[in-house]
Scaffold this motif. Structure first.
Motif, PDB file in Angstrom:
ATOM      1  N   GLU A  45     -28.746  39.869  47.866  1.00 21.44           N
ATOM      2  CA  GLU A  45     -29.199  40.861  47.004  1.00 21.44           C
ATOM      3  C   GLU A  45     -29.767  40.547  45.899  1.00 21.44           C
ATOM      4  N   GLN A  46     -30.968  41.354  45.391  1.00 22.33           N
ATOM      5  CA  GLN A  46     -31.439  41.208  44.252  1.00 22.33           C
ATOM      6  C   GLN A  46     -30.801  41.087  43.050  1.00 22.33           C
ATOM      7  N   GLY A  47     -30.677  40.330  42.076  1.00 21.92           N
ATOM      8  CA  GLY A  47     -29.609  39.883  41.012  1.00 21.92           C
ATOM      9  C   GLY A  47     -28.538  39.090  41.496  1.00 21.92           C
ATOM     10  N   GLU A  86     -37.539  29.179  47.963  1.00 21.19           N
ATOM     11  CA  GLU A  86     -37.563  27.835  47.123  1.00 21.19           C
ATOM     12  C   GLU A  86     -38.518  27.831  46.139  1.00 21.19           C
ATOM     13  N   ALA A  87     -39.202  28.695  45.613  1.00 18.48           N
ATOM     14  CA  ALA A  87     -40.015  28.807  44.624  1.00 18.48           C
ATOM     15  C   ALA A  87     -39.271  28.962  43.273  1.00 18.48           C
ATOM     16  N   LEU A  88     -38.018  29.413  43.311  1.00 16.28           N
ATOM     17  CA  LEU A  88     -37.307  29.797  42.349  1.00 16.28           C
ATOM     18  C   LEU A  88     -36.548  28.227  41.752  1.00 16.28           C
ATOM     19  N   ILE A  89     -36.651  27.337  42.394  1.00 16.74           N
ATOM     20  CA  ILE A  89     -36.463  26.178  42.019  1.00 16.74           C
ATOM     21  C   ILE A  89     -37.426  25.873  40.811  1.00 16.74           C
ATOM     22  N   PHE A  90     -38.452  26.004  40.900  1.00 22.57           N
ATOM     23  CA  PHE A  90     -39.443  25.816  39.895  1.00 22.57           C
ATOM     24  C   PHE A  90     -39.504  26.739  38.880  1.00 22.57           C
ATOM     25  N   LEU A  91     -39.008  27.801  39.062  1.00 25.22           N
ATOM     26  CA  LEU A  91     -39.217  28.964  38.151  1.00 25.22           C
ATOM     27  C   LEU A  91     -38.018  28.886  37.101  1.00 25.22           C
ATOM     28  N   ASN A  92     -37.298  28.263  37.475  1.00 21.12           N
ATOM     29  CA  ASN A  92     -35.832  28.394  36.339  1.00 21.12           C
ATOM     30  C   ASN A  92     -35.015  29.590  36.627  1.00 21.12           C
ATOM     31  N   ALA A  94     -32.351  32.328  37.408  1.00 24.36           N
ATOM     32  CA  ALA A  94     -31.055  32.384  37.708  1.00 24.36           C
ATOM     33  C   ALA A  94     -30.500  32.960  39.037  1.00 24.36           C
ATOM     34  N   SER A  95     -31.472  34.264  39.367  1.00 23.34           N
ATOM     35  CA  SER A  95     -30.982  35.167  40.249  1.00 23.34           C
ATOM     36  C   SER A  95     -32.077  35.561  41.252  1.00 23.34           C
ATOM     37  N   TYR A  96     -31.948  35.924  42.370  1.00 27.81           N
ATOM     38  CA  TYR A  96     -33.027  36.411  43.339  1.00 27.81           C
ATOM     39  C   TYR A  96     -33.727  37.696  42.535  1.00 27.81           C
ATOM     40  N   PRO A  97     -35.020  37.728  42.553  1.00 26.48           N
ATOM     41  CA  PRO A  97     -35.684  38.883  42.225  1.00 26.48           C
ATOM     42  C   PRO A  97     -35.760  39.884  43.383  1.00 26.48           C
ATOM     43  N   ILE A  98     -35.446  39.677  44.526  1.00 25.36           N
ATOM     44  CA  ILE A  98     -35.620  40.513  45.687  1.00 25.36           C
ATOM     45  C   ILE A  98     -34.431  40.364  46.728  1.00 25.36           C
ATOM     46  N   SER A 113     -30.245  24.556  46.390  1.00 25.45           N
ATOM     47  CA  SER A 113     -31.532  24.197  45.314  1.00 25.45           C
ATOM     48  C   SER A 113     -31.160  23.130  44.342  1.00 25.45           C
ATOM     49  N   ALA A 114     -30.102  22.807  43.585  1.00 22.96           N
ATOM     50  CA  ALA A 114     -29.839  21.900  42.666  1.00 22.96           C
ATOM     51  C   ALA A 114     -29.841  20.644  43.434  1.00 22.96           C
TER      52      ALA A 114
END
Length: 241
Positions: A45-47, A86-92, A94-98, A113-114
């Motif tokens: 879930e988002q967050g 996977e894009a969140l790996i580069f955006l640093n 901490a939580s899912y936006p969707i 991811s880490a």
């Protein structure tokens, strides 16, 4: 040669991981999780903490967010072989936006991811290979965004049906109609009017989730507007927004 497990086969077929060597793939596989989701089951879930990204192995999922008023916007429909998160790996982040939810029974591979980020830090070649795969997908998504931004609802529906039919005379909607409408940035009631208009013009016929392409040339002509921007008279009568 030993038979590959579904997990290993999925990892090796994934375009995003095509730049990894055997040792790197084995390292990824050691911490990977094979998850099964029932229809309507939420993956995240988002967050929620964004500790993993995913490869779709079977079924379909939707990525969506909710407005403050509670309206759902489908951002993307995930089909087998696609990756997401996977894009969140580069955006640093901490939580899912969707949020992600299975539209029908689905299987996904969850990757840490880490650990994947650590592999990228250890190999410049792997980084460039992944950047190439992500750039290709970004190019496709920019094309989709252009279609959503510049062209009418009827054009988008025609293009969607033409692509899904893939030259056949019929197709099955694999997800609910309201999900297709949201994915195409069309209101459900507008989507229904477009389907009725296309049916009244003898271009398609719809029975439940089954769509018959009654006039393929006309459908392709409408779909071509997404590529050329050339106006087609029928579009003006389609009640599209």
């Amino acid at each position: 040669m030993p038979q590959q497990t579904p997990l290993n086969e999925t990892l090796r077929k994934c375009a995003l991981l095509s730049g990894l060597d055997e040792l790197q793939l084995e390292r990824i596989a050691e911490k990977a999780l094979w998850l099964k989701l029932g229809e309507g089951e939420t993956l995240f879930e988002q967050g929620d903490p964004a500790k993993r990204f995913y490869i779709s192995a079977s079924g379909r999922l939707k990525l969506f967010n909710l407005s403050q008023s509670g309206d759902e916007k489908v951002v993307r429909i995930i089909t087998p072989g696609e990756t997401f998160g996977e894009a969140l790996i580069f955006l640093n982040r901490a939580s899912y936006p969707i949020s992600a939810q299975a539209l029908k029974p689905a299987e996904v591979v969850a990757l840490e991811s880490a650990d994947f980020a650590a592999i990228l830090r250890e190999s410049i070649d792997t980084c460039f290979a992944m950047m190439g795969a992500m750039s290709q997908r970004l190019h496709r998504m920019l094309g989709e965004l252009s279609d959503l931004s510049l062209h009418t609802g009827t054009c988008r529906v025609a293009a969607h049906f033409a692509q899904a039919a893939n030259g056949e005379g019929h197709l099955e909607l694999q997800v609910p109609k309201q999900v297709v409408a949201s994915h195409l940035s069309i209101k459900p009631e507008t989507f229904s009017r477009i389907l009725k208009n296309l049916s009244n013009n003898g271009i398609i016929s719809v029975q439940g989730s089954h769509v018959t392409i009654a006039d393929p040339p006309a459908l392709l002509e409408l779909a071509s507007v997404c590529n050329t921007g050339t106006p087609v008279a029928m579009i003006d009568t389609a009640s599209a927004h």
